[in-house]
Design a protein around this motif. Sequence first.
Motif, short mmCIF file in Angstrom:
data_model
loop_
_atom_site.label_atom_id
_atom_site.label_comp_id
_atom_site.label_asym_id
_atom_site.label_seq_id
_atom_site.Cartn_x
_atom_site.Cartn_y
_atom_site.Cartn_z
N TYR A 318 0.83 -1.20 0.00
CA TYR A 318 0.00 0.00 0.00
C TYR A 318 0.86 1.26 0.00
CZ TYR A 318 -3.68 3.21 1.66
OH TYR A 318 -4.56 4.24 1.80
N VAL A 321 2.36 1.68 -3.45
CA VAL A 321 1.28 2.02 -4.39
C VAL A 321 0.95 3.51 -4.28
CG1 VAL A 321 -1.19 1.74 -4.84
CG2 VAL A 321 0.26 -0.27 -4.55
N PRO A 383 -8.43 -1.63 -3.77
CA PRO A 383 -7.11 -1.78 -4.39
C PRO A 383 -7.19 -2.06 -5.88
CG PRO A 383 -7.15 -2.92 -2.28
CD PRO A 383 -8.56 -2.48 -2.56
N VAL A 386 -7.81 1.20 -7.53
CA VAL A 386 -6.56 1.98 -7.59
C VAL A 386 -5.71 1.51 -8.76
CG1 VAL A 386 -4.40 2.47 -6.38
CG2 VAL A 386 -6.57 2.52 -5.13
N ALA A 387 -5.59 0.19 -8.93
CA ALA A 387 -4.81 -0.35 -10.05
C ALA A 387 -5.38 0.14 -11.38
CB ALA A 387 -4.80 -1.87 -9.99
N THR A 496 1.12 0.12 -10.51
CA THR A 496 -0.07 -0.61 -10.96
C THR A 496 0.05 -2.08 -10.62
OG1 THR A 496 -0.31 0.96 -12.79
CG2 THR A 496 -1.53 -1.11 -12.95
N ALA A 499 -0.39 -2.55 -6.92
CA ALA A 499 -1.80 -2.42 -6.54
C ALA A 499 -2.56 -3.69 -6.86
CB ALA A 499 -2.43 -1.22 -7.27
N HIS A 503 -4.49 -6.13 -4.28
CA HIS A 503 -5.85 -6.63 -4.49
C HIS A 503 -5.93 -8.13 -4.27
CE1 HIS A 503 -9.52 -7.84 -6.51
NE2 HIS A 503 -8.82 -8.50 -7.41
#
Length: 512
Positions: A318, A321, A383, A386-387, A496, A499, A503
């Motif tokens: 995190y 990221v 997550p 976010v990616a 990416t 992230a 996930h």
Amino acid sequence: MPPLPSSSSALQWLSLVGIVWLQSINGTNSNFPAYSSQLKNLLSISQLQLNNLAFASDTGKLLGWVSGIAAVYLPLWLVLLIGSTLGLVGYGLQYLFLINSISNLSYAHIFFLNILAGNSICWINTVSYLVSIRNFPLERQVAVGVTTSYLGLSAKIYTDIVNLIFPSSPKKRAKGYLLLSAILPLLVCGITAPMVRYLDVGKGKTKKMRGAFIVMFGITIGTGVYAVLGSLGPISIWFSPLARVIGMGLLLLSPLLIVAGEKIASKLGLDREERVYIEEENTVVEKIENEEESINELRVREEIGVKLMLRRVEFWLYFFVYLFGVTLGLVFLNNLGQIAESRRCEGTSSLVSLSSSFGFFGRLLPSLTDYFFSRSKHMISRPACVAALMVPTAGAFFLLLNPTNRSLYISTAIIGVCTGAITSMSVSITTELFGTKNFGVNHNIVVANIPIGSFLFGYLAAFVYHNQANSAGQCIGVLCYQNTFILWGSLCLLGTLLAFLLHIRTRKFYTP
């Protein structure tokens, strides 16, 4: 400070209006790229020294936890006063120095004043978060998201006012930004202090409340559309500087219509139906709350303290990221003035307005999806969101290798939207991964990567710029930032991937 009794929801919404106004003027650090080139000339400093001033503003956030402790023991109006006073000193002394009213301010003094000014934002933010959470207990994520979106609008608001007062003088514009950043937060804090307070609102979640939030979403989206139209080059010419300021002022006042509607309903006795509705739905609300508690237990099986958090792989995923996403986006926006100057793009203020307007929509987007689709079976984890947002961010950095001004405007809009959305989601991600009990400390550790990234990425960009600069310390051409954009885009792609790994590791937290 004990909460005040609330006889109607009018006071509840009045507090939200106050927070909207506070957030609208609280993004003073986002104004920096609009006047950084002029400040560099006025102070006769190098690009590396200018970058250090942006870093100093971010460094002020490292002491943001102090405002959280103060809010526990001090009345909210005093917390607001302290925060706005810090901004008054931080920006005000720089303004007085530039107009030669005071002398003997060294570069070290200005660096410290920027730290002070950066910290002032944390105090106003703390009050805004606490009041939103306390006064809207069952809609706290939406209330925080909506009000925080207005923080992304700050640069647009300040730029419109400066364009009205100083339309053609770059030196006066730089001084104007500093003057407004010093006095406007203090003025608005004074106006909103009686409005922003804790209320005893209970746990009623009514149709009326949901309807009011839909109206608020409509107002907020309308404000964002107006801001974007006033920032786009071909369309912005339809708006005079005065019209932009008046229009934005009216839109910021428009949430008061909800307050007025609540008062009218109360006087007409329409709130009696609401109270009956609350009694009938109490059982349903309790069941929903119990269900949400069980889901939270699945997501966070224990409240995680700092030491345990730092040993978790999820934390470091995190952390990086955020570093390769939000922080990179903020570093780009901090350098927007010099990037535009190097490409001979004269619309720096319009670029800042554009990033501010699209950042506003980005911050609002998670709240809209949470409010309308939170119970959908097709919702993906944060997550994963976010990616998905970091892919276009990376693409925007590579698009900047194109020398046209159009690519600069498109990339700025994309980075503004994605950075704003990830920033808005980060509060929820921290609580979901590490719990709420130690949120204040945990989240401050996560966002500590902002000053770290600001220094590392910003210094690297300034170093590359400095090596390409002429004898006057100025660099013109695409080569000034070409290698920087390639590096930033590559790091964003790495973010990416991280992230996506986050996930995979946290899917169970998002599966009821």
